[in-house]
Motif scaffolding. Sequence first.
Motif, PDB file in Angstrom:
ATOM      1  N   GLU A  23      25.771 -44.579 -45.546  1.00  0.00           N
ATOM      2  CA  GLU A  23      25.041 -43.618 -45.936  1.00  0.00           C
ATOM      3  C   GLU A  23      23.510 -43.856 -45.423  1.00  0.00           C
ATOM      4  OE1 GLU A  23      25.185 -43.917 -50.335  1.00  0.00           O
ATOM      5  OE2 GLU A  23      27.080 -43.323 -50.343  1.00  0.00           O
ATOM      6  N   ILE A  24      23.413 -44.983 -44.785  1.00  0.00           N
ATOM      7  CA  ILE A  24      22.181 -45.121 -44.291  1.00  0.00           C
ATOM      8  C   ILE A  24      21.796 -44.185 -42.611  1.00  0.00           C
ATOM      9  CG2 ILE A  24      20.779 -46.773 -42.918  1.00  0.00           C
ATOM     10  CD1 ILE A  24      22.282 -48.836 -44.256  1.00  0.00           C
ATOM     11  N   ASP A  25      20.739 -43.489 -42.907  1.00  0.00           N
ATOM     12  CA  ASP A  25      20.565 -42.384 -41.770  1.00  0.00           C
ATOM     13  C   ASP A  25      19.791 -43.211 -40.551  1.00  0.00           C
ATOM     14  OD1 ASP A  25      21.587 -40.202 -43.404  1.00  0.00           O
ATOM     15  OD2 ASP A  25      19.511 -39.995 -44.421  1.00  0.00           O
ATOM     16  N   LYS A  26      19.151 -44.159 -40.914  1.00  0.00           N
ATOM     17  CA  LYS A  26      18.193 -44.751 -39.805  1.00  0.00           C
ATOM     18  C   LYS A  26      17.607 -45.984 -40.468  1.00  0.00           C
ATOM     19  CE  LYS A  26      15.070 -43.969 -36.173  1.00  0.00           C
ATOM     20  NZ  LYS A  26      14.921 -43.165 -34.779  1.00  0.00           N
ATOM     21  N   LEU A  27      17.758 -47.111 -39.410  1.00  0.00           N
ATOM     22  CA  LEU A  27      16.893 -48.194 -39.737  1.00  0.00           C
ATOM     23  C   LEU A  27      15.813 -48.672 -38.808  1.00  0.00           C
ATOM     24  CD1 LEU A  27      19.956 -50.383 -40.689  1.00  0.00           C
ATOM     25  CD2 LEU A  27      18.298 -49.900 -42.279  1.00  0.00           C
ATOM     26  N   ASN A  28      14.676 -48.835 -38.982  1.00  0.00           N
ATOM     27  CA  ASN A  28      13.675 -48.977 -38.292  1.00  0.00           C
ATOM     28  C   ASN A  28      13.257 -50.352 -38.143  1.00  0.00           C
ATOM     29  OD1 ASN A  28      13.295 -46.240 -37.640  1.00  0.00           O
ATOM     30  ND2 ASN A  28      12.272 -45.923 -39.542  1.00  0.00           N
ATOM     31  N   ASP A  29      13.691 -51.200 -38.974  1.00  0.00           N
ATOM     32  CA  ASP A  29      13.356 -52.499 -38.738  1.00  0.00           C
ATOM     33  C   ASP A  29      13.616 -53.262 -37.198  1.00  0.00           C
ATOM     34  OD1 ASP A  29      12.451 -52.728 -41.437  1.00  0.00           O
ATOM     35  OD2 ASP A  29      14.435 -53.136 -42.172  1.00  0.00           O
TER      36      ASP A  29
ATOM     37  N   SER B 186      28.718 -47.219 -35.862  1.00  0.00           N
ATOM     38  CA  SER B 186      27.776 -46.130 -36.378  1.00  0.00           C
ATOM     39  C   SER B 186      26.601 -46.814 -36.509  1.00  0.00           C
ATOM     40  CB  SER B 186      28.566 -45.389 -37.323  1.00  0.00           C
ATOM     41  OG  SER B 186      27.802 -44.385 -37.947  1.00  0.00           O
ATOM     42  N   THR B 187      26.602 -47.946 -37.422  1.00  0.00           N
ATOM     43  CA  THR B 187      25.311 -48.252 -37.927  1.00  0.00           C
ATOM     44  C   THR B 187      24.421 -48.874 -36.642  1.00  0.00           C
ATOM     45  OG1 THR B 187      26.347 -49.081 -39.897  1.00  0.00           O
ATOM     46  CG2 THR B 187      24.160 -50.203 -39.527  1.00  0.00           C
ATOM     47  N   ILE B 188      24.916 -49.525 -35.897  1.00  0.00           N
ATOM     48  CA  ILE B 188      24.241 -49.982 -34.316  1.00  0.00           C
ATOM     49  C   ILE B 188      23.607 -48.757 -33.711  1.00  0.00           C
ATOM     50  CG2 ILE B 188      24.685 -51.157 -32.271  1.00  0.00           C
ATOM     51  CD1 ILE B 188      26.467 -53.079 -33.695  1.00  0.00           C
ATOM     52  N   ASP B 189      24.640 -47.754 -33.575  1.00  0.00           N
ATOM     53  CA  ASP B 189      23.888 -46.534 -32.801  1.00  0.00           C
ATOM     54  C   ASP B 189      22.720 -46.055 -33.721  1.00  0.00           C
ATOM     55  OD1 ASP B 189      26.197 -46.827 -31.215  1.00  0.00           O
ATOM     56  OD2 ASP B 189      27.298 -45.270 -32.197  1.00  0.00           O
ATOM     57  N   LYS B 190      22.593 -46.187 -34.864  1.00  0.00           N
ATOM     58  CA  LYS B 190      21.375 -45.763 -35.642  1.00  0.00           C
ATOM     59  C   LYS B 190      20.184 -46.535 -35.364  1.00  0.00           C
ATOM     60  CE  LYS B 190      24.472 -43.750 -39.085  1.00  0.00           C
ATOM     61  NZ  LYS B 190      24.699 -43.994 -40.661  1.00  0.00           N
ATOM     62  N   LEU B 191      20.335 -47.477 -34.744  1.00  0.00           N
ATOM     63  CA  LEU B 191      19.053 -48.553 -34.444  1.00  0.00           C
ATOM     64  C   LEU B 191      18.327 -48.093 -33.313  1.00  0.00           C
ATOM     65  CD1 LEU B 191      20.945 -52.015 -35.112  1.00  0.00           C
ATOM     66  CD2 LEU B 191      19.930 -50.606 -36.889  1.00  0.00           C
ATOM     67  N   GLU B 192      17.010 -48.394 -33.519  1.00  0.00           N
ATOM     68  CA  GLU B 192      16.129 -48.358 -32.300  1.00  0.00           C
ATOM     69  C   GLU B 192      16.327 -49.257 -31.337  1.00  0.00           C
ATOM     70  OE1 GLU B 192      13.480 -46.157 -31.958  1.00  0.00           O
ATOM     71  OE2 GLU B 192      13.911 -45.396 -33.867  1.00  0.00           O
ATOM     72  N   GLN B 193      16.433 -48.944 -29.983  1.00  0.00           N
ATOM     73  CA  GLN B 193      16.400 -49.662 -28.456  1.00  0.00           C
ATOM     74  C   GLN B 193      15.802 -51.078 -28.738  1.00  0.00           C
ATOM     75  OE1 GLN B 193      15.669 -47.675 -25.016  1.00  0.00           O
ATOM     76  NE2 GLN B 193      16.809 -49.326 -23.805  1.00  0.00           N
ATOM     77  N   HIS B 194      16.345 -52.214 -28.615  1.00  0.00           N
ATOM     78  CA  HIS B 194      15.679 -53.503 -28.446  1.00  0.00           C
ATOM     79  C   HIS B 194      15.842 -54.122 -29.781  1.00  0.00           C
ATOM     80  CE1 HIS B 194      14.813 -52.690 -24.256  1.00  0.00           C
ATOM     81  NE2 HIS B 194      13.868 -51.606 -24.704  1.00  0.00           N
ATOM     82  N   THR B 195      16.402 -53.403 -30.908  1.00  0.00           N
ATOM     83  CA  THR B 195      16.471 -54.183 -31.994  1.00  0.00           C
ATOM     84  C   THR B 195      17.309 -55.408 -31.958  1.00  0.00           C
ATOM     85  OG1 THR B 195      16.271 -51.747 -33.192  1.00  0.00           O
ATOM     86  CG2 THR B 195      17.226 -54.101 -34.747  1.00  0.00           C
ATOM     87  N   LEU B 196      16.762 -56.557 -32.915  1.00  0.00           N
ATOM     88  CA  LEU B 196      17.492 -57.648 -32.651  1.00  0.00           C
ATOM     89  C   LEU B 196      18.719 -57.446 -33.729  1.00  0.00           C
ATOM     90  CD1 LEU B 196      17.767 -60.603 -31.667  1.00  0.00           C
ATOM     91  CD2 LEU B 196      16.328 -61.487 -33.618  1.00  0.00           C
ATOM     92  N   VAL B 197      19.820 -57.683 -33.190  1.00  0.00           N
ATOM     93  CA  VAL B 197      21.061 -57.579 -34.031  1.00  0.00           C
ATOM     94  C   VAL B 197      21.531 -58.808 -34.330  1.00  0.00           C
ATOM     95  CG1 VAL B 197      23.355 -56.400 -34.556  1.00  0.00           C
ATOM     96  CG2 VAL B 197      21.235 -55.059 -33.461  1.00  0.00           C
ATOM     97  N   VAL B 198      22.072 -59.133 -35.524  1.00  0.00           N
ATOM     98  CA  VAL B 198      22.683 -60.500 -35.963  1.00  0.00           C
ATOM     99  C   VAL B 198      24.012 -60.131 -36.609  1.00  0.00           C
ATOM    100  CG1 VAL B 198      22.596 -62.771 -37.107  1.00  0.00           C
ATOM    101  CG2 VAL B 198      20.574 -61.671 -35.960  1.00  0.00           C
TER     102      VAL B 198
END
Length: 159
Positions: free
Chosen positions: A70-76, A94-106
Amino acid sequence: SISILGSWYGLLAHMLIEKLTLKKIGNIDCIDFDPQAKIVAKRLWKKVDADNLKNGILTYIKFIEKDIKEIDKLNDPIVICTSCEHLEQETIYSTIDKLEQHTLVVLQSNNYKEIGQHINCVDTVENFANQYVSKLRNMKFYEKDFGKYKRFMIIGTKI
């Protein structure tokens, strides 16, 4: 700021505050679909949070009851999910696709298939990392052997 998906009771949030002392974390959003997680976390960490506030550690931890789908966007700038084995692969993509480019993902998962809720285990850290080559770059990956199972972690930036 940091978002932790599938945060359960907020242990990781408190570990990050305690261990990452070089740069202050402004806020951490702990997101979990289980309504009990928020209730338990608030009770569990009430004294610790009060002590941190008194000692000048002002990181704000917000517990959010929400399904990851249900998360639309994450800006962190940092997004962490330590429970990929509990999620459908398409939900993670799908969640990764909603992230801003260059977001650090763990991301973390494991090969412990004996638990019914583990619907998305991987056999090796290489298999885990290969699932994200089209989503993340500059990936580093790690493995910890617990004897009965192995836990895997990848860290990368969103493409």
